[in-house]
Design an enzyme around this catalytic site. Structure first.
Site, PDB file in Angstrom:
ATOM      1  N   GLU A 173      -1.204   3.411  16.161  1.00  0.00           N
ATOM      2  CA  GLU A 173      -2.510   3.509  15.494  1.00  0.00           C
ATOM      3  C   GLU A 173      -3.080   4.928  15.625  1.00  0.00           C
ATOM      4  O   GLU A 173      -4.212   5.123  16.078  1.00  0.00           O
ATOM      5  CB  GLU A 173      -3.477   2.448  16.046  1.00  0.00           C
ATOM      6  CG  GLU A 173      -2.990   1.045  15.747  1.00  0.00           C
ATOM      7  CD  GLU A 173      -4.027  -0.077  15.910  1.00  0.00           C
ATOM      8  OE1 GLU A 173      -5.126   0.187  16.415  1.00  0.00           O
ATOM      9  OE2 GLU A 173      -3.710  -1.211  15.517  1.00  0.00           O
ATOM     10  N   GLU A 295       2.166  -5.433  15.173  1.00  0.00           N
ATOM     11  CA  GLU A 295       1.012  -6.158  15.731  1.00  0.00           C
ATOM     12  C   GLU A 295       0.478  -7.093  14.659  1.00  0.00           C
ATOM     13  O   GLU A 295       0.130  -6.649  13.553  1.00  0.00           O
ATOM     14  CB  GLU A 295      -0.105  -5.207  16.173  1.00  0.00           C
ATOM     15  CG  GLU A 295       0.235  -4.432  17.431  1.00  0.00           C
ATOM     16  CD  GLU A 295      -0.908  -3.581  17.950  1.00  0.00           C
ATOM     17  OE1 GLU A 295      -2.087  -3.952  17.758  1.00  0.00           O
ATOM     18  OE2 GLU A 295      -0.612  -2.535  18.553  1.00  0.00           O
TER      19      GLU A 295
HETATM   20  O1  AHR Z   1      -3.544  -5.728  20.416  1.00  0.00           O
HETATM   21  C1  AHR Z   1      -4.764  -5.167  20.749  1.00  0.00           C
HETATM   22  C2  AHR Z   1      -4.996  -3.798  20.125  1.00  0.00           C
HETATM   23  O2  AHR Z   1      -5.108  -3.935  18.751  1.00  0.00           O
HETATM   24  C3  AHR Z   1      -3.889  -2.776  20.290  1.00  0.00           C
HETATM   25  O3  AHR Z   1      -3.961  -2.108  21.508  1.00  0.00           O
HETATM   26  C4  AHR Z   1      -4.139  -1.848  19.156  1.00  0.00           C
HETATM   27  O4  AHR Z   1      -2.969  -1.196  18.734  1.00  0.00           O
HETATM   28  C5  AHR Z   1      -4.759  -2.719  18.103  1.00  0.00           C
HETATM   29  O5  AHR Z   1      -5.891  -2.165  17.564  1.00  0.00           O
END
Ligand code: AHR
Length: 488
Positions: A173, A295
């Site tokens: 991110e 994710e």
């Molecule tokens: O999974 C929680 C968080 O969500 C992670 O650290 C991040 O990459 C995303 O914003």
């Protein structure tokens, strides 16, 4: 009665087993307490990993595990997590609750965890606050077999042979917590950092570039245009909420609207995934770059009374049913989607396992992943059915989601019923001669039921009646349920 026709002769690509991947971050109680308790803990453990959690997770045949973050990855300096534990420096986990991290779980412990789980490691490097040298040195430390100061340091720390490291992410991110970068700037950094990810082992490292959030196809397009030729995959993060980031909703005390709104957001995710894939098709016409959804999952308000930085939430049938719809979505997109990592494995967001002290329970999402493991590396086959859709929040939500795959002569069929009111009677017909059929169902009396430490078996899979005759099965799929049928 609705009809389902499965045509095993019409194949639709391979469901990469890595779509069933997991993610474990230094966040809240995921690593510490959840997975790692240390060798001296009274909780039974093997080399510091809790035996109860490992033994439950092994049932899932986890193919790949992403670590150390998440946002934590771009604030993590690997050297802090090697060597004598008593001498490892502390740090403040600025992303997640401002707690002090003692670095007792580091590189060696992560590989030990992967070895106990029998999965491939997927490590995310630090681009946001780390140097190129730091990243290149980490790779050499982990994977070089020869005589070099870094490889010898690894040996001194207890690991003679290099580890096998297949998957490496270049930042996380970086448009947000990983450095607030513009895609042009990240692309140049990606080009530079990836140059120093050398292949010391026999198998080349599969490089994953930081991809977009949700519907930001501009990020995907720009990074692919500037650096697409230098990567194996680009990532994509997409969380599902009841409404949005500001209105996530409760994980365990929701009403009918709360149930259905998640399915509307799943449909928004489907549109967004298709847009990202279309963008990739436009820039990477040869289809060389994979999409790693590293994710995903339902993100709700954290449980009352818990640290808001720990992202601890409960898990109900809503998570299991929506999880199946999303996994089916990845099956369909198998041409590009080669990996996905649900967030997160233990005690964080849509977890498989929850712990409290020495107690542990598995969630409905855990049961879902166990029920679906027959799809890993299976060949997706054509499955035709009618599903009456309904409208929620401007989205068309299908009542049913069905996916079928074949592996080693076994047909795995999974069915999600998103309705809170209606069961569905199905006649499933296949084009193949199978001699046995088994089925199980996961459902519960109340949509808000969850497995607590006092009642760990409240939401549990049960056998389901499925008689096979003339290559047909008649089956009733209860409301708000997920069903697995295995034909041999
Ligand atoms: O999974 C929680 C968080 O969500 C992670 O650290 C991040 O990459 C995303 O914003």
């Amino acid at each position: 009665m609705s009809k389902v026709r499965i045509n095993t002769a019409r194949t639709k690509g391979i469901i990469n087993k890595n779509i069933y991947g997991q993610f474990a971050e230094h966040l809240g109680r995921c690593i510490y307490e959840g997975v790692y308790v240390g060798e001296d803990s009274e909780i039974p453990n093997t080399n510091g990993m809790r035996n109860d959690v490992i033994s439950a997770l092994k049932e899932l045949d986890i193919p790949v595990l992403r670590w150390p973050g998440g946002c934590f990855a771009d604030d993590y300096h690997w050297r802090d997590g090697i060597g004598d534990k008593d001498k490892r420096p502390y740090m403040v986990n600025t992303n997640w609750g401002g707690v002090v991290e003692n670095n007792h779980f580091g590189t060696h412990e992560f590989f030990e965890l992967c070895s106990q789980l029998g999965c491939e490691p997927y490590i995310t490097g630090n681009v946001g606050s780390g140097t190129v040298q730091e990243m290149r040195d980490w790779i050499e430390y982990m994977t070089f077999d020869g005589d070099s100061p870094l490889a010898n340091e690894r040996r001194k720390n207890g690991r003679e042979k290099p580890w096998k490291l297949k998957y490496f992410g270049v930042g996380n991110e970086n448009w947000g917590c990983g450095g607030s970068m513009r895609p042009e700037y990240y692309s140049d950094l990606y080009r530079r950092y990836q140059t120093f990810i050398k292949n010391y082992g026999d198998e080349p490292i599969y490089k994953v570039a930081c991809g977009a959030n949700a519907d930001d196809t501009d990020w995907t397009r720009t990074v692919l245009e500037h650096a697409g030729k230098l990567m194996d995959a680009i990532s994509w993060h997409n969380y599902t909420y009841e409404r949005d980031w500001q209105h996530k909703g409760s994980s365990y005390a929701f009403d009918r609207d709360g149930w259905y709104l998640i399915f509307a957001d799943v449909e928004r995710m489907r549109k967004s995934l298709n847009e990202h894939i279309a963008t990739m098709d436009c820039v990477d016409k040869a289809g060389k770059v994979d999409l790693a959804v590293d994710e995903w999952g339902n993100w709700f308000d954290c449980m009352p009374g818990t640290n808001p930085g720990f992202l601890y939430q409960q898990n109900t049938m809503r998570d299991a049913v929506s999880g199946m719809v999303i996994l089916h979505m990845f099956h369909e997109a198998n041409r590009r989607v080669k990996m996905a990592n649900i967030a997160q494995m233990v005690n964080v967001l849509q977890a498989m396992v929850l712990t409290e002290g020495e107690r542990m329970t598995v969630t409905p999402t855990y049961h879902l992943f166990r029920m679906m493991k027959g799809h890993q590396d299976g060949t997706l086959v054509d499955t035709a059915y009618d599903s009456k859709p309904y409208e929620v929040d401007g989205e068309t939500v299908p009542k049913l989601s069905i996916s079928s795959s074949v592996k080693d002569g076994v047909l795995t069929v999974t069915i999600a019923n998103t309705s809170l009111d209606d069961s569905e009677q199905l006649e499933i017909e296949t084009d193949c001669d199978f001699t046995s059929a088994e089925a199980e169902v996961l459902t519960s009396d109340n949509m808000c039921d969850f497995n607590s430490f006092d009642e760990p078996d409240k939401v549990l899979p049960k056998p389901l009646d499925a008689k096979l005759a003339d290559n047909k099965i008649n089956i009733t799929v209860p409301k708000m349920s997920v069903v697995l049928i295995t034909l041999k």
